[in-house]
Design an enzyme around this catalytic site. Structure first.
Site, short mmCIF file in Angstrom:
data_model
loop_
_atom_site.label_atom_id
_atom_site.label_comp_id
_atom_site.label_asym_id
_atom_site.label_seq_id
_atom_site.Cartn_x
_atom_site.Cartn_y
_atom_site.Cartn_z
N THR A 340 0.80 -1.22 0.00
CA THR A 340 0.00 0.00 0.00
C THR A 340 0.84 1.27 0.00
O THR A 340 0.41 2.29 -0.54
CB THR A 340 -0.94 0.01 1.21
OG1 THR A 340 -0.17 -0.09 2.41
CG2 THR A 340 -1.92 -1.15 1.14
N CYS A 341 2.01 1.22 0.62
CA CYS A 341 2.85 2.42 0.68
C CYS A 341 3.26 2.88 -0.72
O CYS A 341 3.48 4.07 -0.95
CB CYS A 341 4.10 2.17 1.52
SG CYS A 341 3.73 1.85 3.25
N PHE A 342 3.38 1.91 -1.63
CA PHE A 342 3.86 2.22 -2.98
C PHE A 342 2.76 2.10 -4.03
O PHE A 342 3.04 2.15 -5.23
CB PHE A 342 5.03 1.29 -3.33
CG PHE A 342 6.12 1.30 -2.31
CD1 PHE A 342 6.98 2.38 -2.22
CD2 PHE A 342 6.27 0.25 -1.41
CE1 PHE A 342 7.99 2.40 -1.26
CE2 PHE A 342 7.28 0.26 -0.46
CZ PHE A 342 8.14 1.35 -0.37
#
Length: 375
Positions: A340-342
């Site tokens: 999710t961070c990327f």
């Protein structure tokens, strides 16, 4: 005038929170209450206990979940508008000291969401927004917060003067309401119980009624919320100026995000591929399945993929980066995974459209779509 500090990405300086999902409200309150303005200005880092995921995706999820918990009417802190469950205002019912501190906590959470530019899916009713801006509340302003009271007041104001003066209504300058199962009577002005409402004073009666219901009864809670909100601004004391500089629709865009349906074409236009090509069979199947999803299912998929549930006002183009689908090995049993961070979605090479649809719908189930147990 700059209102919010610029978010820093220096992990060492960020305010760190280790949160147990099962105690997310109480533990978040404890961690955030311990933070100083200086430490919170450096940004937040959230990790869920016994989970490996870290980074901005987890932070976005935390903002969404904590706001859902904090503004849930069962917590008795805020009430939802009858006509729009996304809009809230403080619950006028009395609370103890601990709950007053939760209003300061709520102010910090909302300000931090604005600082981090995260759409959390909730916003304020007009009466709440106007009080934060230090503005007066009129009869028209309470229409959504209390439609029953609005219609009653409007009826009194529009009623024939002779009927009002005949004392047919039997009203005096008091407010009667239920509180913890008991009936309470409050005088709206000195000796209000003996002042009859007539055609000449009915406007004053309505004004005092609104002031008591929506201002006096929540003034302390508004003060705590405002204080917590001010802790996050560049300078304390700017909170009223911040809200005065906005229209409610501006705040809606910041907190609610886009009110438009998620466009599959816009989604595709902002998605790259790694290991796949745009015209590969699996990618065509993927977008065919997404195109057939309900709006709620698309939101859940987007949340699983990015931990963004509510897009910014201008859609995918305003996200911090483009999305990506990357290829995983062939396996009909393996579910898609996310980073999710990327904004990355790992998509196995499924053998058929039916398998693709089945597995995408599985991750849309709430207990999976809101979890970061995938890697």
């Amino acid at each position: 005038m700059k209102m919010f500090p610029e978010v820093k990405f220096d992990f060492e300086k960020q305010h760190k929170m280790l949160i147990d999902r099962s105690q997310i409200l109480t533990e978040s309150f404890k961690h955030l209450s311990l933070g100083t303005s200086k430490s919170l200005h450096s940004g937040l880092s959230v990790v869920f206990r016994n989970e490996e995921a870290v980074g901005s995706g987890v932070l976005r999820e935390w903002f969404f979940v904590i706001c859902q918990e904090l503004f849930d009417p069962k917590e008795s802190l805020f009430l939802a508008c009858p006509s729009d469950g996304r809009r809230f205002f403080p619950n006028p019912a009395p609370v103890d000291y601990r709950h007053r501190s939760y209003f300061a906590f709520a102010g910090r959470v909302i300000a931090l969401a604005l600082m981090h530019q995260v759409q959390v899916g909730i916003s304020f009713d007009r009466v709440f927004f106007l009080q934060l801006a230090g503005r007066m509340i009129s009869l028209e302003d309470i229409r959504d917060a209390d439609p029953v009271m609005y219609m009653s007041c409007k009826t009194i104001l529009e009623m024939d003067a002779d009927i009002v003066d005949s004392d047919a209504l039997g009203l005096t300058f008091i407010r009667e309401f239920e509180e913890f199962g008991s009936r309470r009577v409050v005088e709206l002005c000195p000796e209000g119980n003996s002042i009859m409402v007539n055609s000449k004073n009915r406007e004053e009666y309505i004004k005092l009624l609104i002031q008591h219901r929506f201002v006096k009864s929540v003034a302390e809670k508004i003060s705590y919320f405002s204080r917590g909100f001010g802790d996050i601004l560049c300078e304390r004391g700017l909170q009223k100026i911040f809200f005065q500089s906005l229209q409610l629709k501006d705040l809606d865009q910041m907190l609610l995000g886009s009110g438009e349906a998620i466009s599959v074409e816009d989604w595709k236009a902002h998605t790259d591929y790694h290991g796949y090509k745009e015209n590969d069979g699996q990618i065509c199947w993927f977008w065919e399945v997404v195109g057939g999803m309900s709006m709620k299912q698309r939101q859940e998929l987007l949340f699983f993929w990015t931990s963004v549930k509510f897009l910014p006002a201008c859609g995918f183009s305003k996200l911090s980066s483009r999305l990506c689908i990357y290829k995983l090995a062939k396996s009909d049993q393996r579910l898609p995974s996310s980073r999710t961070c990327f904004y990355k979605l790992g998509l196995p090479q499924y053998s058929s459209l039916a398998i693709m649809k089945q597995n995408l719908l599985i991750i849309n189930q709430e207990h999976l779509g809101c979890s970061f147990g995938f890697s």
